[in-house]
Design a protein around this motif. Sequence first.
Motif, PDB file in Angstrom:
ATOM      1  N   PRO A   8       0.898  -1.139   0.041  1.00 21.07           N
ATOM      2  CA  PRO A   8       0.004   0.029  -0.071  1.00 21.07           C
ATOM      3  C   PRO A   8       0.900   1.105   0.307  1.00 21.07           C
ATOM      4  N   GLN A   9       2.162   1.147   0.840  1.00 21.33           N
ATOM      5  CA  GLN A   9       2.816   2.461   0.833  1.00 21.33           C
ATOM      6  C   GLN A   9       3.304   3.106  -0.564  1.00 21.33           C
ATOM      7  N   GLY A  10       3.784   4.253  -0.668  1.00 19.77           N
ATOM      8  CA  GLY A  10       4.514   4.579  -2.061  1.00 19.77           C
ATOM      9  C   GLY A  10       3.536   4.458  -3.130  1.00 19.77           C
ATOM     10  N   GLY A  26      11.293   3.857  -1.070  1.00 24.70           N
ATOM     11  CA  GLY A  26      12.617   3.342  -1.196  1.00 24.70           C
ATOM     12  C   GLY A  26      13.137   2.045  -1.759  1.00 24.70           C
ATOM     13  N   GLY A  27      13.799   1.319  -1.079  1.00 28.07           N
ATOM     14  CA  GLY A  27      14.511   0.058  -1.844  1.00 28.07           C
ATOM     15  C   GLY A  27      13.347  -1.115  -1.742  1.00 28.07           C
ATOM     16  N   GLN A  28      12.401  -0.945  -0.815  1.00 30.45           N
ATOM     17  CA  GLN A  28      11.275  -1.785  -0.853  1.00 30.45           C
ATOM     18  C   GLN A  28      10.394  -1.714  -2.268  1.00 30.45           C
ATOM     19  N   LEU A  29      10.448  -0.617  -2.800  1.00 30.79           N
ATOM     20  CA  LEU A  29       9.776  -0.737  -4.031  1.00 30.79           C
ATOM     21  C   LEU A  29      10.549  -1.155  -5.412  1.00 30.79           C
ATOM     22  N   LYS A  89       2.997   6.481   4.999  1.00 30.61           N
ATOM     23  CA  LYS A  89       2.732   5.209   5.258  1.00 30.61           C
ATOM     24  C   LYS A  89       2.176   5.001   6.807  1.00 30.61           C
ATOM     25  N   GLU A  90       2.750   5.963   7.637  1.00 32.17           N
ATOM     26  CA  GLU A  90       2.219   5.897   9.003  1.00 32.17           C
ATOM     27  C   GLU A  90       0.809   6.164   9.143  1.00 32.17           C
ATOM     28  N   GLU A  91       0.251   6.935   8.203  1.00 34.06           N
ATOM     29  CA  GLU A  91      -1.441   7.065   8.247  1.00 34.06           C
ATOM     30  C   GLU A  91      -2.271   6.144   7.593  1.00 34.06           C
TER      31      GLU A  91
END
Length: 504
Positions: A8-10, A26-29, A89-91
């Motif tokens: 979900p983030q990014g 970041g690197g996760q994507l 992402k925190e929200e």
Amino acid sequence: MHIIFLNPQGNFDTADSHWTQHPDFGGQLVYVKETALAMAAQGHRIDIVTRRIVDPAWPQFSSEFDSYDGHPNVRIVRIACGGDAFLAKEELWPYLVREWVPNIEAFYRGEGRLPDGTTTHYGDGGLAGALLEARTGVPFTFTGHSLGAQKLDKLLGDKPPDDASLAPLEERFHFAQRLAGERLAMNRAGKVITSTREERFEQYGHPAYRAAVDPDDDRKFSVIPPGVNLAVFDATSRNDREQATADFLETVIARDISADRRGLPIILLSSRVDHKKNHIALLRAFAGHPELQAMANVGIVVRGADNALQQRSRFSGEARELLDQMAALCDEAGLWGKVTAFPLEGQAELAAAYRYLTGRHSLFCLPAFHEPFGLAPLEAMAAGLPAVVTKNGGPSESLYENGASFGVLIDPADPDDIARGVSQVLESPQAWQRYSEAGRGRVLARYTWDRTAAGYAAVLEEIIARGPGDQTGQRLPIPPYFRQPDPANDFTTADLAAIYTGRM
Ligand code: F6P
């Protein structure tokens, strides 16, 4: 298989917009995209499922579907979650429960078929995977990427986890929701996927994850390392910065290295100028060992100035402090003329520099205190540079296995050991050649996205074959907030303290 990646983030789009420029991109994507493309190339149908953002400041992410050129088996599917605006992402937590997961289920039911399996990424994707599985029975894997407990450890430092220390962190980062989401994800996942054995035992062994997961449970964990982008880094690849980068390096060598030393190899340091990366230790090793100075020069990649060691006033904070220390050591030990600092921009220049320096029989050195995975040395090794790297963390698994060495491991706290490691590679052309070939061979055999994708496919096949209800350990209940995310059900700071310290 039809597999969905929950992230979900990014966000994702053809142009890889915002990558590395925003903390949620970041690197996760990169990891999710590369694994997804490689799985699709192996014959699977893949959807990367993310959020739909209809926000003029983020115009790339407003359509429901998107794709990558030349990859017809991969869809980017954007599903509404928490309104139109971009959200950090925190929200996301309450909206994942209220909207994203029900909308994902409705989307696939609307298409007439649920996916065969799900792979989830980070705590937010993991929570969504667990809730989707509870509603549909579709099994899922969980890849944490970065776990909340270790982030909270770092932010707390020496402070005790009490109301005073936790309340401001909870308000900003929503750690209680994150840790509770991660616990549910790791508990209910068919498999938890880590990049290294150390990540499995250290990170999942944190008290915050007690009773949710057992790091000793072999049925639960699978270590699948990420891959190196060989199109960029392989010794045989070329890019449009190849010649310009080689010319640039020749210019900086002529600028900084004494005329009689310009033919020597370079010991290359190429990581963020950050205390953790421990650049100074290599310079101490170099200063303390004249025999090393006779063999090679030192090259330090520093972005932000043509010649960072001479233009230190352009830097501030930690980088300035570290550059000052390095320059002071060069003064004291008479290292000027043997050390050069220069910038490289982006992966193309980095890869071209690695290949140019391979041609000069140089090596890559990373004396970091700890390196969780250590992708950078593997990228350098793919280009043919022998690697001399910290023994703490992922490199102890990637550079060494069952008595075989694919590079040299060093103790970052001991400059003599760093000098020993560097000398071991540079002592003879045969030794250099052996490490260069062994390092590249290791990357090609083990650290490719094809292998990562094959690892994911095997794990997904296994959990799909096991069928629903097959769970190791006790199945945790879904916390009230993740059934109904109302303020009345929200976690308190006391809940966070209890989860973090393993009392939940
Ligand atoms: O992209 C790399 C990554 O580790 C992601 O997994 C995550 O988005 C971020 O960086 C770290 O997140 P956090 O600081 O919340 O742990």
